[in-house]
Design a protein around this motif. Structure first.
Motif, PDB file in Angstrom:
ATOM      1  N   ARG A  79       0.720  -0.962   0.328  1.00 48.02           N
ATOM      2  CA  ARG A  79      -0.605   0.293  -0.375  1.00 48.02           C
ATOM      3  C   ARG A  79       1.063   1.132   0.073  1.00 48.02           C
ATOM      4  NH1 ARG A  79      -5.103  -0.547   1.153  1.00 48.02           N
ATOM      5  NH2 ARG A  79      -5.111   1.109  -0.176  1.00 48.02           N
ATOM      6  N   ASP A 120      -8.926   6.959   2.998  1.00 57.17           N
ATOM      7  CA  ASP A 120      -8.632   6.090   3.886  1.00 57.17           C
ATOM      8  C   ASP A 120      -7.699   6.655   5.347  1.00 57.17           C
ATOM      9  OD1 ASP A 120      -9.174   3.583   1.869  1.00 57.17           O
ATOM     10  OD2 ASP A 120      -7.063   4.427   0.443  1.00 57.17           O
ATOM     11  N   LEU A 137      -3.553   5.347  -1.942  1.00 59.66           N
ATOM     12  CA  LEU A 137      -4.235   5.803  -0.352  1.00 59.66           C
ATOM     13  C   LEU A 137      -4.727   6.708  -1.078  1.00 59.66           C
ATOM     14  CD1 LEU A 137      -2.345   4.324   2.654  1.00 59.66           C
ATOM     15  CD2 LEU A 137      -4.210   3.578   1.478  1.00 59.66           C
TER      16      LEU A 137
END
Length: 705
Positions: free
Chosen positions: A125, A196, A192
């Motif tokens: 991520r 988020d 992201l």
């Protein structure tokens, strides 16, 4: 997400000892900020093993541990390979600061796809690219690549799509002594996004207020859902707004439902505080350093009588009510002040009270009143000659901020302190004061109003959308749409009928003779309306004739409409003339709908007819909605007051119209191929019953198999 803001170890890609090496700034910032985790450098293009005491390796696989976070600030063409290197080393969190991706060119878009694909292959991520990424005053992490000293630790966290503007706000916070908790510059949001980070900050114990600077909202529905259930204030500045002219305005709906209005609607539902000036981030953050204002009753105080009057005007315009604690209260107050008050009332003119030591007791007495919800006090701190022993020097240069904070905290009510004066002196006072200092009464009043509205909204709880059973004719509606795409005219009334939005009987005539026969069959009087893809707004091409009293007149009317279309739109196709039963007299309203790319289906409603765009008497709701929300918004309209009865006219039952708006909202939810819908006019009869008299819609093509 903790590993993004407080990693136990950090790898900095591109670190070297070369002069001007930008990743070196990131390392220095973290050291200055007191970051306590391990720091490593990764640079496949160097033979160095040490830079300023930081161990450097050519590949992350050579590190003694897999860092919890890697920051990548290298040319864009090398970033996908760096992501692969991280993945092989077990690094699962990245801050990608490099630019040159989907914001720049077709080549950049290809690199963005490579970056995203590499991250997905390794379960990584990342924040970015093309952003300053992350900072946390608690952990000491400071990744922005601009040299920075530590900033004041506080409770305001900022999510920004623009790194440069984020730094501007960062410095503005510092200058106003508003402390920073966390900072997230999310850049291109390839992985992201703001939602988020917002979801993480919702439960972050160091964050009490959240600021959002966005140029584009990707998932508006999720943003609304998150903000509605977060019990912290969320402040939004939305830049890069556009007017409805950027759309091809097929309908009244398109021209009324511009981005700004939809964002306002979304913010109102979620309880997001929308601001339009960057400094209002500071103003609003200050508001939430005060105890909550739980009602509208305010007390205005100042030693300058004229300033008190001006503040009273501002308070009334902001919707506050002036607190009236009663005569007994003022008698007690006069006793405290030894009658040193020019005017016992609200606003409270303290111009004759020179005993500054009496002020704290007065403020405590005001805030303790059960008839007061909050207060504002404005004074000055001018430059004055040193050593003065007169009452004015004491009055204007004695710091009573500690006592003010004590009175406020004891009563658990807000007291907004406004000070005018010499800038360096005021700045020093702000730095040491235990409560916010506002630069002017306008700022303080805006802050209190926003804070009050937020607490009222949260006390009411999030909107509960209606959850009725599935619409019984939803599948029939989808079948109807399957046979159509593009612009659909008045035949859309058939679809609305499937959702219990009635319309008068109507049939389409292809010839003048058919028009005559249909008028006789339906029964006069009738209305004739052009049916042509070229006639979006029928009245503008002479395509509507009302009050047709006989079949013969209908035959002549057909020819007249045909001639009008040919004159206004040469070469346009005439598909026919719709013959519709004449609706009884009533009030003309409007219902519209569209599918916003960020917030999904939106329904509009309000005053209708040919002047709908001129009067702009329209409200909006996101879908799904509820009858309670529609009813509340209808009551805010000027047209809503007409339904309630004006100037001796009897009231008209609004419930059928409210139900019709709700049914259109369900239609948009059930049928996502409807991109735009315009029902105008909707005739409301004196009984409250309604008839949809015209409609058009834009239908998206069916999805590819």
């Amino acid at each position: 997400m903790d590993h993004f803001f407080a990693p136990a170890s950090l790898a900095v890609y591109g670190l070297s000892s070369k002069p001007g090496n930008t990743p070196r700034i990131i390392v220095d910032n973290c050291l200055r900020w007191g970051y306590r985790g391990r720091i490593f450098g990764v640079n496949p293009a160097t033979d160095e093993t040490d830079v300023g005491g930081i161990r450097v390796v050519r590949s992350a696989a050579e590190l003694p541990v897999a860092p919890e976070l890697a920051v990548v600030l290298i040319p864009a063409r090398y970033v996908p390979a760096a992501v692969e290197d991280c993945g092989r080393a077990g690094i699962t969190r990245l801050a990608v600061q490099s630019g040159g991706f989907n914001e720049s060119s077709e080549g950049g878009m290809a690199l963005a796809a490579q970056l995203r694909d590499a991250a997905r292959r390794h379960g990584i991520r990342f924040v970015g690219p093309n952003g300053l990424t992350l900072a946390d005053t608690a952990s000491g992490l400071c990744l922005p690549f601009v040299p920075s000293f530590p900033v004041r630790h506080g409770t305001f966290s900022l999510i920004t799509q623009s790194g440069g503007l984020g730094l501007f706000l960062w410095n503005l916070l510092e200058s106003e002594q508003v402390g920073l908790a966390k900072f997230a510059s999310i850049g291109n949001k390839l992985d992201l996004d703001e939602c988020d980070v917002l979801e993480y900050l919702a439960t972050d114990p160091s964050t009490r207020v959240i600021g959002l600077y966005l140029e584009q909202i990707g998932n508006g529905c999720r943003l609304v859902e998150l903000a509605a259930r977060i019990d912290k204030p969320v402040i939004l500045y939305k830049a890069n707004t556009t007017e409805a002219g950027s759309r091809a305005a097929m309908s009244h709906t398109a021209s009324l439902a511009h981005d700004e209005a939809i964002i306002d609607t979304a913010c109102a539902r979620a309880g997001i505080i929308r601001i339009h000036h960057l400094h209002d981030f500071i103003t609003t953050a200050k508001a939430f350093d005060l105890p909550p204002m739980r009602g509208k009753r305010i007390m205005v105080m100042s030693p300058a009588g004229g300033l008190g009057v001006a503040m009273a005007d501002d308070c009334e315009q902001a919707g506050f009510a002036f607190a009236d604690p009663g005569q007994a209260f003022y008698t007690e107050l006069a006793g405290i002040a030894n009658a040193g008050i020019i005017r016992l009332g609200n606003p409270l003119d303290m111009g004759d009270l020179y005993q500054i030591d009496k002020y704290p007791m007065m403020f405590s007495h005001v805030l303790a009143s059960s008839e007061v919800d909050g207060a504002i006090y404005a004074s000055q701190w001018p430059r004055m000659p040193a050593g003065g022993s007169d009452v004015f020097t004491a009055m204007f240069t004695t710091d009573i901020s500690l006592e003010l904070a004590g009175a406020m905290r004891s009563a658990d009510k807000p007291l907004a302190l406004v000070l005018y004066g010499d800038a360096p002196v005021i700045a020093a006072l702000k730095a040491r004061a235990p409560l916010p200092v506002f630069d002017g009464p306008e700022e303080a009043i805006r802050a209190l109003r926003r804070q009050m509205d937020f607490h009222v909204h949260k006390a009411a709880g999030p909107l509960q959308s209606d959850t009725p059973p599935p619409w019984p004719r939803a599948e029939e509606a989808r079948v109807w749409l399957n046979a159509r795409a593009g612009l659909v005219g008045e035949e859309g009334l058939e679809l609305l009928g499937l959702y219990d939005v009635p319309s008068p009987p109507a049939l389409v005539a292809r010839t003048a003779e058919e028009a005559e026969a249909l008028a006789e069959r339906i029964g006069c009087p009738v209305v004739l309306k052009v049916v042509s893809p070229a006639a979006i707004h029928k009245t503008e091409v002479g395509g509507v004739l009302v009050g047709i009293g006989s079949p013969e007149e209908a035959r002549r009317g057909f020819t007249r409409i045909k001639d009008n279309l040919a004159r206004h739109c040469p070469g346009a196709e005439l598909a026919g003339v719709r013959v519709m039963a004449m609706a009884p007299a009533g009030l003309d309203f409007f219902i519209g709908g569209l599918r916003d790319p960020s917030f999904g289906p939106v329904v509009l409603f309000g005053s209708g007819g040919i002047l709908v765009e001129l009067f702009q008497d329209v409200e909006r709701v996101l879908c799904p909605t509820s009858t309670a929300e529609i009813r509340a918004k209808l009551e805010r309209l000027k047209a809503g007051r007409i339904l309630a009865g004006m100037r001796g006219q009897p009231p008209i039952d609004p419930e059928p119209f409210i139900q019709a708006v709700g049914n259109v909202a369900r239609l948009l939810v059930d049928c996502p191929r409807i991109a735009e819908l315009d029902v105008n006019p909707v005739r409301i009869l004196p009984t409250g019953a309604l008839l949809a008299l015209d409609a058009r819609m834009r239908v998206l093509p069916p999805p590819s198999p």
